[in-house]
Scaffold this active site. Structure first.
Site, PDB file in Angstrom:
ATOM      1  N   ASP A  68       7.765   5.585   1.446  1.00  0.00           N
ATOM      2  CA  ASP A  68       7.399   4.179   1.301  1.00  0.00           C
ATOM      3  C   ASP A  68       8.378   3.414   0.413  1.00  0.00           C
ATOM      4  OD1 ASP A  68       5.216   4.686   2.864  1.00  0.00           O
ATOM      5  OD2 ASP A  68       3.776   4.734   1.215  1.00  0.00           O
ATOM      6  N   GLU A 117      -1.770   0.887  -5.829  1.00  0.00           N
ATOM      7  CA  GLU A 117      -2.682   2.034  -5.790  1.00  0.00           C
ATOM      8  C   GLU A 117      -2.307   3.101  -6.807  1.00  0.00           C
ATOM      9  OE1 GLU A 117      -4.098   2.692  -1.313  1.00  0.00           O
ATOM     10  OE2 GLU A 117      -1.995   2.074  -1.462  1.00  0.00           O
ATOM     11  N   ASN A 138       0.851  -1.183   0.000  1.00  0.00           N
ATOM     12  CA  ASN A 138       0.000   0.000   0.000  1.00  0.00           C
ATOM     13  C   ASN A 138       0.892   1.239   0.000  1.00  0.00           C
ATOM     14  OD1 ASN A 138       0.903  -0.277   2.689  1.00  0.00           O
ATOM     15  ND2 ASN A 138      -0.936   0.681   3.522  1.00  0.00           N
ATOM     16  N   HIS A 139       0.298   2.398  -0.323  1.00  0.00           N
ATOM     17  CA  HIS A 139       1.125   3.599  -0.526  1.00  0.00           C
ATOM     18  C   HIS A 139       0.550   4.751   0.278  1.00  0.00           C
ATOM     19  CE1 HIS A 139       4.280   5.783  -2.230  1.00  0.00           C
ATOM     20  NE2 HIS A 139       3.914   5.877  -3.493  1.00  0.00           N
ATOM     21  N   VAL A 140       1.288   5.143   1.311  1.00  0.00           N
ATOM     22  CA  VAL A 140       0.804   6.145   2.258  1.00  0.00           C
ATOM     23  C   VAL A 140       1.645   7.416   2.212  1.00  0.00           C
ATOM     24  CG1 VAL A 140       0.385   6.612   4.691  1.00  0.00           C
ATOM     25  CG2 VAL A 140      -0.126   4.349   3.770  1.00  0.00           C
TER      26      VAL A 140
END
Length: 249
Positions: free
Chosen positions: A63, A128, A57-59
């Site tokens: 990352d 994402e 996932n990409h926050v």
């Protein structure tokens, strides 16, 4: 017939540089741990050899570096081409990261990723397509496509704490913040010979998303953490087309 001569052919595609990626990881880990409390969970789920796809996932902005530095194996991550400018761009290139134009079909990035996998390496990808809440609402086909072409297992990675609630798109966590990388059990899709139909890739992508959503929920429960929520208004990155789920606004 060599895997590199199967479509898409990669026999004339050079492997991304490896020397800096492999050599700088121990130093980079020490430096980052001086600033952040970095915890790695489930490292045993990453195969010690052979091709593997790490789908995360990409926050936050860090990352990609965190994945490349703290994964059990050196990772060649698909990284948006906008980052490959100036000194940072040269560093990313020589540290083995793969430039990706997210807004068009990018055969060069696809072939470089396949080259790494066919050579038995690890590829990192953020399905994402851009930074955000990290809740996998938007999901693209790249990870499943690589898995169908090569038969490489996909290891889900859940990144937690790389952006704080209300944090901006380029903000870093505060000094001393806890950052966690949670590696899930491998997910395998059956290798599919060319031609690979769009519907098959889409179906495989949805299977992978369901699996990653399960891992995301489990990671949040086991760590007792939460995701930071969406980016502040006006900071949402442009959304690449081609996802298998609904678009964001």
């Amino acid at each position: 017939m060599s895997e590199h001569t199967q479509p898409p052919r990669t026999d004339h595609t050079p492997h991304p540089p490896r020397l800096m990626l492999e050599g700088l990881r121990p130093l980079a880990r020490r430096l980052l741990r001086r600033r952040y409390d970095v915890l790695v969970h489930g490292a045993e789920h990453v195969p010690t050899s052979g091709p593997v796809i790490l789908a995360a996932n990409h926050v936050g902005v860090i990352d990609g570096p965190l994945l490349a530095i703290f994964a059990p194996r050196p990772v060649h991550a698909l990284t948006k081409i906008e980052m490959f400018r100036g000194r940072l761009g040269r560093f990313l290139h020589y540290s083995g990261q793969i430039p990706l134009d997210r807004f068009v079909y990018d055969p060069g990035a696809v072939r470089q990723g396949l080259r790494v996998l066919r050579d038995g390496g690890a590829v990192g990808i953020f399905p994402e397509g851009h930074r955000g809440a990290g809740e996998l609402e938007r999901f693209h086909r790249g990870a499943a496509y690589f898995a169908l072409v090569t038969g490489a297992p996909v290891v889900p990675v859940i990144l937690i704490g790389t952006r704080e609630p209300g944090g901006h798109t380029g903000s870093l966590p505060r000094k001393g913040a806890r950052i966690e990388l949670v590696f899930g059990p491998p997910f395998t899709l059956e290798q599919t010979a060319w031609p690979r139909r769009r519907g098959d890739v889409e179906s495989a992508s949805l299977q992978l998303r369901d699996r990653m959503l399960d891992d995301l929920r489990e990671a949040l429960v086991t760590t007792g953490r939460s995701l930071p929520g969406p980016l502040p208004p006006g900071e949402q990155e442009p959304d690449p087309s081609g996802g298998v789920t609904g678009t964001t606004t």
